[in-house]
Motif scaffolding. Structure first.
Motif, PDB file in Angstrom:
ATOM      1  N   ILE A 141     103.220 -26.992  -7.914  1.00 49.60           N
ATOM      2  CA  ILE A 141     103.004 -25.956  -6.908  1.00 49.60           C
ATOM      3  C   ILE A 141     103.747 -24.687  -7.306  1.00 49.60           C
ATOM      4  CG2 ILE A 141     102.596 -27.586  -5.045  1.00 49.60           C
ATOM      5  CD1 ILE A 141     105.468 -27.153  -4.093  1.00 49.60           C
ATOM      6  N   GLU A 142     103.400 -23.574  -6.632  1.00 52.22           N
ATOM      7  CA  GLU A 142     104.083 -22.314  -6.906  1.00 52.22           C
ATOM      8  C   GLU A 142     104.685 -21.690  -5.657  1.00 52.22           C
ATOM      9  OE1 GLU A 142     101.066 -19.853  -8.670  1.00 52.22           O
ATOM     10  OE2 GLU A 142      99.894 -19.797  -6.834  1.00 52.22           O
ATOM     11  N   LYS A 143     104.472 -22.350  -4.511  1.00 52.02           N
ATOM     12  CA  LYS A 143     105.042 -21.881  -3.247  1.00 52.02           C
ATOM     13  C   LYS A 143     105.124 -23.074  -2.311  1.00 52.02           C
ATOM     14  CE  LYS A 143     100.633 -20.498  -1.218  1.00 52.02           C
ATOM     15  NZ  LYS A 143      99.833 -19.417  -0.694  1.00 52.02           N
ATOM     16  N   ALA A 144     105.777 -22.873  -1.168  1.00 57.92           N
ATOM     17  CA  ALA A 144     105.929 -23.957  -0.203  1.00 57.92           C
ATOM     18  C   ALA A 144     104.567 -24.464   0.262  1.00 57.92           C
ATOM     19  CB  ALA A 144     106.750 -23.474   0.993  1.00 57.92           C
ATOM     20  N   LEU A 145     104.484 -25.767   0.449  1.00 57.83           N
ATOM     21  CA  LEU A 145     103.266 -26.367   0.980  1.00 57.83           C
ATOM     22  C   LEU A 145     103.123 -26.021   2.456  1.00 57.83           C
ATOM     23  CD1 LEU A 145     103.583 -29.967  -0.519  1.00 57.83           C
ATOM     24  CD2 LEU A 145     102.160 -28.095  -1.380  1.00 57.83           C
ATOM     25  N   THR A 146     101.920 -25.728   2.874  1.00 61.35           N
ATOM     26  CA  THR A 146     101.631 -25.554   4.297  1.00 61.35           C
ATOM     27  C   THR A 146     101.357 -26.935   4.892  1.00 61.35           C
ATOM     28  OG1 THR A 146      99.249 -25.319   4.005  1.00 61.35           O
ATOM     29  CG2 THR A 146     100.570 -23.286   3.848  1.00 61.35           C
ATOM     30  N   SER A 147     101.289 -27.029   6.201  1.00 63.47           N
ATOM     31  CA  SER A 147     100.980 -28.319   6.824  1.00 63.47           C
ATOM     32  C   SER A 147      99.582 -28.793   6.415  1.00 63.47           C
ATOM     33  CB  SER A 147     101.114 -28.240   8.348  1.00 63.47           C
ATOM     34  OG  SER A 147     100.253 -27.270   8.875  1.00 63.47           O
ATOM     35  N   ALA A 148      98.658 -27.857   6.236  1.00 60.32           N
ATOM     36  CA  ALA A 148      97.304 -28.227   5.788  1.00 60.32           C
ATOM     37  C   ALA A 148      97.339 -28.778   4.363  1.00 60.32           C
ATOM     38  CB  ALA A 148      96.374 -27.020   5.877  1.00 60.32           C
ATOM     39  N   ASP A 149      98.170 -28.180   3.495  1.00 56.40           N
ATOM     40  CA  ASP A 149      98.314 -28.690   2.126  1.00 56.40           C
ATOM     41  C   ASP A 149      98.855 -30.116   2.146  1.00 56.40           C
ATOM     42  OD1 ASP A 149      97.555 -26.196   1.016  1.00 56.40           O
ATOM     43  OD2 ASP A 149      99.640 -25.518   0.893  1.00 56.40           O
ATOM     44  N   VAL A 150      99.888 -30.341   2.950  1.00 57.68           N
ATOM     45  CA  VAL A 150     100.512 -31.660   3.026  1.00 57.68           C
ATOM     46  C   VAL A 150      99.506 -32.688   3.524  1.00 57.68           C
ATOM     47  CG1 VAL A 150     102.288 -33.041   4.192  1.00 57.68           C
ATOM     48  CG2 VAL A 150     102.849 -30.756   3.304  1.00 57.68           C
ATOM     49  N   GLU A 151      98.783 -32.343   4.569  1.00 56.37           N
ATOM     50  CA  GLU A 151      97.779 -33.278   5.090  1.00 56.37           C
ATOM     51  C   GLU A 151      96.728 -33.596   4.026  1.00 56.37           C
ATOM     52  OE1 GLU A 151      94.477 -33.777   8.642  1.00 56.37           O
ATOM     53  OE2 GLU A 151      95.840 -32.071   8.704  1.00 56.37           O
ATOM     54  N   PHE A 152      96.306 -32.583   3.300  1.00 55.91           N
ATOM     55  CA  PHE A 152      95.271 -32.778   2.290  1.00 55.91           C
ATOM     56  C   PHE A 152      95.745 -33.703   1.173  1.00 55.91           C
ATOM     57  CE2 PHE A 152      92.261 -30.727  -0.933  1.00 55.91           C
ATOM     58  CZ  PHE A 152      91.199 -31.511  -0.532  1.00 55.91           C
ATOM     59  N   VAL A 153      96.911 -33.415   0.573  1.00 55.16           N
ATOM     60  CA  VAL A 153      97.351 -34.215  -0.571  1.00 55.16           C
ATOM     61  C   VAL A 153      97.800 -35.613  -0.167  1.00 55.16           C
ATOM     62  CG1 VAL A 153      97.933 -32.207  -1.981  1.00 55.16           C
ATOM     63  CG2 VAL A 153      99.732 -33.319  -0.636  1.00 55.16           C
TER      64      VAL A 153
END
Length: 160
Positions: free
Chosen positions: A8-20
């Protein structure tokens, strides 16, 4: 236990976390996160071109304000910690570190060290690099020996 290396290159959003964390259904996942702060990842001109291609002219004008070098370390460490906490809160094991130089060498080494099942590259779009297949995912596919999944991160604006 499924083992993923997440670049990654920046903090994960809640949507990113849910997706991965839901990519593999209910299978438990261990994430090994590598974060290279955006300021160290590409030069200003390429980032500005990407911003213009996305219609984000204000962002293009502010590219000179993006922290680079040592100035990017503090914000990068904070983004990494936020991401690790979010992954753990979602029920996954997660470790991580910042990478400063040679991200693909660090990726290859980590994939080998943890016997990863896959690599997930989660970044903003980088159209110039992608066009020439010089983005992380394209280059990693020739280097790491495991499947590489490329995903685009969700912007913070998507969370509102």
């Amino acid at each position: 236990m499924f083992t993923s290396v997440l670049m990654i290159e920046k903090a994960l959003t809640s949507a990113d976390v849910e997706f991965v964390t839901t990519l593999h259904g209910d299978e438990p996942i261990t994430f090994h996160v590598l974060l290279q702060p955006r300021g160290d990842q590409a030069d200003r001109l390429l980032r500005a071109i990407d911003d213009v291609a996305l219609g984000e002219l204000d962002e293009a004008a502010r590219e000179g304000e993006t922290p680079e070098g040592q100035d990017a370390t503090g914000p990068g460490e904070q983004a990494l910690q936020v991401s690790l906490v979010a992954l753990r809160a979602a029920g996954c094991e997660a470790t991580g570190r910042l990478i400063e130089d040679h991200p693909l060498d660090a990726l290859k080494s980590l994939v080998d060290d943890v016997d990863a099942d896959e690599v997930i590259v989660l970044t903003d779009p980088h159209y110039v690099e992608e066009f020439f297949h010089r983005d992380w995912a394209s280059r990693a596919r020739h280097k790491v020996g495991v499947p590489v999944l490329k995903l685009f991160s969700h912007s913070l604006a998507d969370e509102a």
